[in-house]
Structure formats: structure tokens, C-alpha cells
Design a protein around this motif. Structure first.
Motif, PDB file in Angstrom:
ATOM      1  N   ALA A   1      12.932 -14.750 118.575  1.00 13.78           N
ATOM      2  CA  ALA A   1      11.949 -14.270 116.726  1.00 13.78           C
ATOM      3  C   ALA A   1      11.472 -13.158 117.237  1.00 13.78           C
ATOM      4  O   ALA A   1      10.438 -12.388 117.727  1.00 13.78           O
ATOM      5  CB  ALA A   1      10.566 -15.460 117.113  1.00 13.78           C
ATOM      6  N   SER A   2      11.663 -12.405 115.407  1.00 13.15           N
ATOM      7  CA  SER A   2      10.999 -10.882 115.422  1.00 13.15           C
ATOM      8  C   SER A   2      10.603 -11.306 113.571  1.00 13.15           C
ATOM      9  O   SER A   2      10.574 -11.585 112.934  1.00 13.15           O
ATOM     10  CB  SER A   2      11.764 -10.008 115.804  1.00 13.15           C
ATOM     11  OG  SER A   2      13.094  -9.771 115.151  1.00 13.15           O
ATOM     12  N   GLY A   3      10.108  -9.703 113.881  1.00 14.70           N
ATOM     13  CA  GLY A   3       9.214  -9.181 112.174  1.00 14.70           C
ATOM     14  C   GLY A   3       9.550  -7.765 111.835  1.00 14.70           C
ATOM     15  O   GLY A   3       9.512  -7.070 112.712  1.00 14.70           O
TER      16      GLY A   3
ATOM     17  N   GLY B   1       9.491  -5.387 114.428  1.00 23.61           N
ATOM     18  CA  GLY B   1       9.947  -5.798 116.391  1.00 23.61           C
ATOM     19  C   GLY B   1       9.649  -7.395 116.437  1.00 23.61           C
ATOM     20  O   GLY B   1       9.830  -7.933 115.588  1.00 23.61           O
TER      21      GLY B   1
ATOM     22  N   HIS C   1       6.047  -9.329 124.423  1.00 24.60           N
ATOM     23  CA  HIS C   1       6.854  -9.005 123.640  1.00 24.60           C
ATOM     24  C   HIS C   1       7.823  -8.144 123.560  1.00 24.60           C
ATOM     25  O   HIS C   1       7.498  -6.988 124.530  1.00 24.60           O
ATOM     26  CB  HIS C   1       6.320  -8.286 122.210  1.00 24.60           C
ATOM     27  CG  HIS C   1       5.575  -9.767 121.438  1.00 24.60           C
ATOM     28  ND1 HIS C   1       4.168 -10.038 121.353  1.00 24.60           N
ATOM     29  CD2 HIS C   1       5.750 -10.674 120.648  1.00 24.60           C
ATOM     30  CE1 HIS C   1       4.264 -11.232 121.312  1.00 24.60           C
ATOM     31  NE2 HIS C   1       4.713 -11.423 120.321  1.00 24.60           N
TER      32      HIS C   1
ATOM     33  N   GLN D   1       2.332  -1.174 113.925  1.00 20.89           N
ATOM     34  CA  GLN D   1       2.118  -1.247 113.361  1.00 20.89           C
ATOM     35  C   GLN D   1       1.295  -2.327 112.618  1.00 20.89           C
ATOM     36  O   GLN D   1       0.611  -3.425 111.402  1.00 20.89           O
ATOM     37  CB  GLN D   1       3.451  -1.313 112.797  1.00 20.89           C
ATOM     38  CG  GLN D   1       4.015  -1.260 111.110  1.00 20.89           C
ATOM     39  CD  GLN D   1       5.113  -1.990 110.676  1.00 20.89           C
ATOM     40  OE1 GLN D   1       5.673  -2.865 111.212  1.00 20.89           O
ATOM     41  NE2 GLN D   1       5.777  -1.841 109.179  1.00 20.89           N
ATOM     42  N   GLN D   2       1.318  -3.712 114.049  1.00 21.42           N
ATOM     43  CA  GLN D   2       1.279  -4.735 113.562  1.00 21.42           C
ATOM     44  C   GLN D   2      -0.269  -4.713 113.853  1.00 21.42           C
ATOM     45  O   GLN D   2      -0.613  -5.819 113.821  1.00 21.42           O
ATOM     46  CB  GLN D   2       2.001  -5.899 114.793  1.00 21.42           C
ATOM     47  CG  GLN D   2       2.597  -5.642 115.208  1.00 21.42           C
ATOM     48  CD  GLN D   2       3.505  -7.177 114.294  1.00 21.42           C
ATOM     49  OE1 GLN D   2       3.006  -7.610 113.096  1.00 21.42           O
ATOM     50  NE2 GLN D   2       3.513  -8.486 114.877  1.00 21.42           N
TER      51      GLN D   2
ATOM     52  N   SER E   1      11.283 -12.885 108.553  1.00 18.03           N
ATOM     53  CA  SER E   1      10.566 -13.804 110.175  1.00 18.03           C
ATOM     54  C   SER E   1      12.070 -14.161 109.982  1.00 18.03           C
ATOM     55  O   SER E   1      12.556 -14.545 109.247  1.00 18.03           O
ATOM     56  CB  SER E   1      10.061 -14.681 109.598  1.00 18.03           C
ATOM     57  OG  SER E   1       8.315 -14.563 109.478  1.00 18.03           O
TER      58      SER E   1
ATOM     59  N   LYS F   1       7.892  -9.339 103.510  1.00 19.13           N
ATOM     60  CA  LYS F   1       7.461  -9.934 104.914  1.00 19.13           C
ATOM     61  C   LYS F   1       8.613 -10.096 105.119  1.00 19.13           C
ATOM     62  O   LYS F   1       8.683 -11.675 105.148  1.00 19.13           O
ATOM     63  CB  LYS F   1       6.463 -10.150 105.217  1.00 19.13           C
ATOM     64  CG  LYS F   1       5.726 -11.128 105.905  1.00 19.13           C
ATOM     65  CD  LYS F   1       6.103  -9.905 107.538  1.00 19.13           C
ATOM     66  CE  LYS F   1       5.645 -10.608 109.600  1.00 19.13           C
ATOM     67  NZ  LYS F   1       6.440 -11.294 110.086  1.00 19.13           N
TER      68      LYS F   1
ATOM     69  N   HIS G   1      10.487 -10.806 119.236  1.00 17.85           N
ATOM     70  CA  HIS G   1      11.613 -10.896 120.721  1.00 17.85           C
ATOM     71  C   HIS G   1      12.710 -11.075 120.239  1.00 17.85           C
ATOM     72  O   HIS G   1      13.047 -10.936 118.866  1.00 17.85           O
ATOM     73  CB  HIS G   1      10.712 -12.658 121.128  1.00 17.85           C
ATOM     74  CG  HIS G   1       9.239 -12.997 121.370  1.00 17.85           C
ATOM     75  ND1 HIS G   1       9.184 -11.545 121.990  1.00 17.85           N
ATOM     76  CD2 HIS G   1       8.681 -13.312 120.681  1.00 17.85           C
ATOM     77  CE1 HIS G   1       7.929 -12.775 122.638  1.00 17.85           C
ATOM     78  NE2 HIS G   1       7.453 -12.740 120.945  1.00 17.85           N
TER      79      HIS G   1
ATOM     80  N   ARG H   1      14.942 -15.341 112.664  1.00 15.95           N
ATOM     81  CA  ARG H   1      15.531 -15.565 114.018  1.00 15.95           C
ATOM     82  C   ARG H   1      16.465 -16.372 114.619  1.00 15.95           C
ATOM     83  O   ARG H   1      17.670 -15.443 113.349  1.00 15.95           O
ATOM     84  CB  ARG H   1      14.807 -17.218 114.053  1.00 15.95           C
ATOM     85  CG  ARG H   1      13.590 -17.544 112.909  1.00 15.95           C
ATOM     86  CD  ARG H   1      12.461 -17.585 114.487  1.00 15.95           C
ATOM     87  NE  ARG H   1      10.536 -17.573 114.296  1.00 15.95           N
ATOM     88  CZ  ARG H   1      10.583 -16.689 113.680  1.00 15.95           C
ATOM     89  NH1 ARG H   1      10.917 -16.258 113.838  1.00 15.95           N
ATOM     90  NH2 ARG H   1       8.977 -17.116 113.740  1.00 15.95           N
TER      91      ARG H   1
HETATM   92  P1  AMP Z   1       6.944 -13.850 112.698  1.00 15.45           P
HETATM   93  O1  AMP Z   1       8.190 -14.402 112.499  1.00 15.45           O
HETATM   94  O2  AMP Z   1       6.098 -13.344 111.972  1.00 15.45           O
HETATM   95  O3  AMP Z   1       5.758 -14.909 113.447  1.00 15.45           O
HETATM   96  O4  AMP Z   1       6.689 -13.390 114.031  1.00 15.45           O
HETATM   97  C1  AMP Z   1       7.964 -13.632 114.861  1.00 15.45           C
HETATM   98  C2  AMP Z   1       7.564 -12.413 116.305  1.00 15.45           C
HETATM   99  O5  AMP Z   1       8.043 -11.706 115.849  1.00 15.45           O
HETATM  100  C3  AMP Z   1       6.140 -12.679 116.934  1.00 15.45           C
HETATM  101  O6  AMP Z   1       5.976 -12.820 118.080  1.00 15.45           O
HETATM  102  C4  AMP Z   1       5.297 -10.842 116.095  1.00 15.45           C
HETATM  103  O7  AMP Z   1       4.502 -11.286 116.968  1.00 15.45           O
HETATM  104  C5  AMP Z   1       7.133 -10.818 116.089  1.00 15.45           C
HETATM  105  N1  AMP Z   1       6.510  -9.804 114.616  1.00 15.45           N
HETATM  106  C6  AMP Z   1       6.144 -10.103 114.077  1.00 15.45           C
HETATM  107  N2  AMP Z   1       6.678  -8.802 113.118  1.00 15.45           N
HETATM  108  C7  AMP Z   1       6.796  -7.527 113.391  1.00 15.45           C
HETATM  109  C8  AMP Z   1       6.731  -6.428 113.641  1.00 15.45           C
HETATM  110  N3  AMP Z   1       6.592  -5.396 111.669  1.00 15.45           N
HETATM  111  N4  AMP Z   1       6.475  -5.438 114.672  1.00 15.45           N
HETATM  112  C9  AMP Z   1       6.395  -6.235 115.613  1.00 15.45           C
HETATM  113  N5  AMP Z   1       7.075  -7.144 116.308  1.00 15.45           N
HETATM  114  C10 AMP Z   1       6.593  -8.029 115.331  1.00 15.45           C
END
Ligand code: AMP
Length: 334
Positions: free
Chosen positions: A300-302, A295, A116, A94-95, A276, A274, A297, A278
Motif C-alpha cells: 500500500a503506497s502513494g 512511497g 513505513h 513530501q508527506q 493510491s 494523487k 509500504h 495497492r
Molecule cells: P494512501 O493510499 O494514500 O492511503 O497511502 C498508502 C500508504 O502509503 C500510507 O501508509 C501512506 O502514508 C503512504 N504514502 C502515500 N503517499 C505517499 C508519498 N507521497 N510518500 C510516501 N508515502 C506515501
């Protein structure tokens, strides 16, 4: 990490395509440029193509235009048919956005270099180390093991990768290994204050206005353990900003005393939302994001949900309440 297999793959092939995730951040771009430098030093041909363009504050990482955007700087038909595709800083289909289809339709060998936790099976040989603070760290270590050094421009790009992914060396992922690599990059010509200035101190008025507007209605719940914000399409259009102008705003939520988790929801032009996400230990937002096919970390994920905004927010709030209830957590600091 044992890099012998990577060395073998590079030795045995000539043409490479390097790619990373949509909305590439400094770790994606720095890692791509680092990988490019390694491959060029070893006499290989390399093209970097991403599904989306770098945000404006990271254009300085790509002054020579080596990072191409699919369907803008390069057409789908002219993406070279290469021996090996190297995906850096993500292992999630997806990413990869529109690059997922390019990879799936190519007969190339696939390699993933990533840090990740979340992962799909990309059918690749994986060099994955979730203890690395940034993919840039892994690229640096790969270069060391392959006997390749970096010029100052690439050292700055890798420094930006590591500095931004560690929140300027303050996230729990930062260790002695991170600092040693950062020191080596400085020895190779990285200039920390320049990198910080270029990444964070070149904001448009629109971006700063947007942060005022969005942070002005910051909300909390679960006795202040969850702090959240959103940016809708009117916020973006009326301030003249773009979705990437919301980057890092979510981190402000965690500066609130007693906060254990945070999110920002951003309404994209496509109508999708979208998120984000934490958290602080022990909460795991990677697991939470997986409920929505996202997905990242633990901390920190999204994830991207279908719009409209309000029901998407409701779904996310329910998931956060469940996470906070089930994983307990530390009492607020007084
Ligand atoms: P962000 O808040 O979008 O900066 O994302 C935080 C972390 O999660 C980054 O390392 C992104 O690569 C990862 N991430 C964000 N969205 C996704 C997603 N849909 N699937 C997997 N990893 C994601």
C-alpha cells in the motif's frame, strides 16, 4: 524496539511538538494522540500540529481539538519553539506538506516513530519498525516500556489507528502482536463496534454517490491482473464530495477475482493527481511509487504526480505494466 533512548530524550526535555503526514489517517491521528498522552503523563508540554485537517469521519478522534491544523487553528508564527519535534507515521519530507518547512527551520531535536518502508533522512533519531502493522502499535509499545497507561479515549484512538491500518485485522501485516495490543486496548476501554461505526458508517450521500460513479467505470488490463479507477474534478464537484471521500475505494479494485495490483487516481483542486497504489505479494508498490517520489509500504503506497489526469494515468499504467511483467506473480485463482 529499544525505547531507552526515547525515554532519555523525554526525560531530558520539557516541550514537544508532535506532527504527522498530510491528509492524516487514523494511524497518524491515533499515534499523535497516543504520543500526546504519554508526554502529558510524564509531565511534559505538548502541541500537535499537522499540515492538513483530519477527514470528517475521523473528527471523533479529536473531540477536544488537540490536533491543530497549521494556518487554520494555529499560525506559523505561534507554533511553539520546542525542545523536541516528534514525527509519527511518516519519514518522508513530501508527506509532511507545509510542516516540512516548520521542522526544517526549527532548531529542535527530531524524533521519528514510524513503520513505513520508504524513508528520507529527516535528521532525526529514528524508532522505525517496518514489521509493525501500524505506528499505533509502536506508540502502544513505547507507552508500555515508559510505564504509561492510556485512558479510554486514547485507547479508542489507538484502536482506530491499528484497526484501520490493518484493514480491520485482515492484511498480511496482522499478527499475534497486533491482536495482543488490540486486546489490551479493549481492556483499557476501546469499543471496536463503535470505532467501526464512526469510521465507516457515517458516510455522506455524496460519498456513496461518488463511489457508485467511480466504481461504475472500473477498468482492468494485463488480463485482469491490474484493476484501476479514477476520480476527476467533475466527479467530486458534481457529487458534492471531497478528495478524502475516495479513501478506501482503491481496495474495492482488489476484490476483483484475479487482481494482483490496483490503483486510484484522484484529481486534486491543485490540479495534481494523487495516486493510491495497492498490490498483493510479491508485487512491491512502494518501489513503484518511489519512481514518482512517493512511497509507503510494499502492499500500500502513494504518489502525487503533476496533472493533467490523462498523461499522469498513462505514466502510472506504464509503471504498473512494468512491475507486473518483472515481478511475475501468482496465476489468477479460479
Ligand atoms: P494512501 O493510499 O494514500 O492511503 O497511502 C498508502 C500508504 O502509503 C500510507 O501508509 C501512506 O502514508 C503512504 N504514502 C502515500 N503517499 C505517499 C508519498 N507521497 N510518500 C510516501 N508515502 C506515501
Amino acid at each position: 524496539m529499544d525505547w531507552t533512548v526515547l525515554k532519555q530524550i523525554i526525560d531530558e526535555h520539557q516541550t514537544f511538538l508532535v506532527t504527522s503526514h498530510v491528509r492524516p489517517d487514523a494511524d497518524a491521528l491515533g499515534s499523535e494522540l497516543g504520543m500526546r498522552a504519554i508526554l502529558l503523563a510524564l509531565g511534559k508540554e505538548v502541541t500537535i500540529v499537522n499540515a492538513s485537517a483530519p477527514p470528517a469521519n475521523l473528527h471523533f478522534l479529536n473531540p477536544d481539538g488537540h490536533v491543530l491544523k497549521l494556518n487554520e487553528n494555529i499560525t506559523r508564527a505561534s507554533v511553539p519553539k520546542v525542545d523536541v519535534i516528534i514525527v509519527v507515521d511518516t519519514s518522508a519530507w513530501q508527506q509532511l506538506g507545509t510542516m516540512a518547512d516548520v521542522i526544517q527551520n526549527a532548531t529542535s531535536k527530531r524524533v521519528v516513530i514510524d513503520h513505513h518502508v520508504s524513508s528520507d533522512d529527516l535528521g532525526a533519531i529514528e524508532f522505525k519498525d517496518v514489521s509493525a502493522a501500524a505506528t499505533g502499535e509502536l506508540i502502544f509499545e513505547a507507552a508500555e516500556s515508559l510505564g504509561v497507561s492510556f485512558d479510554a479515549q486514547t485507547a479508542n484512538a489507538l484502536y482506530a489507528a491499528i484497526a484501520t491500518d490493518t484493514g480491520w485485522f485482515r492484511f498480511p501485516s496482522t499478527g499475534a502482536r497486533t491482536m495482543r495490543i488490540a486486546a489490551s486496548l479493549i481492556e483499557l476501554g476501546a469499543v471496536p463496534h463503535n470505532v467501526y461505526n464512526l469510521v465507516h458508517e457515517q458516510c455522506s450521500m455524496a460519498r456513496v454517490r461518488l463511489s457508485g460513479r467511480v466504481l461504475g467505470r472500473i477498468q482492468s488490463e494485463a488480463e485482469g491482473r491490474l484493476v484501476w479507477i479514477y476520480a476527476d474534478s467533475a466527479d467530486l464537484s458534481e457529487t458534492g464530495s471531497v478528495p478524502s471521500d475516495t479513501e478506501s475505494l482503491v481496495n474495492q479494485c482488489l476484490t476483483v477475482s484475479g487482481s494482483e495490483a490496483a490503483f486510484i487516481a484522484v484529481e486534486l483542486q491543485t490540479g495534481q493527481i494523487k495516486f493510491s497504489l495497492r498490490s498483493r505479494p510479491p508485487h512491491d508498490v512502494a518501489k513503484l511509487a518511489e519512481q514518482f517520489n512517493g512511497g509507503g509500504h510494499k502492499l500500500a503506497s502513494g504518489a502525487t504526480l503533476q496533472g493533467p489526469l490523462k498523461p499522469a494515468l498513462e505514466k502510472m499504467l506504464v509503471a504498473f505494466r512494468q512491475m507486473l511483467q518483472s515481478s511475475g506473480g501468482s496465476p489468477p485463482q479460479s
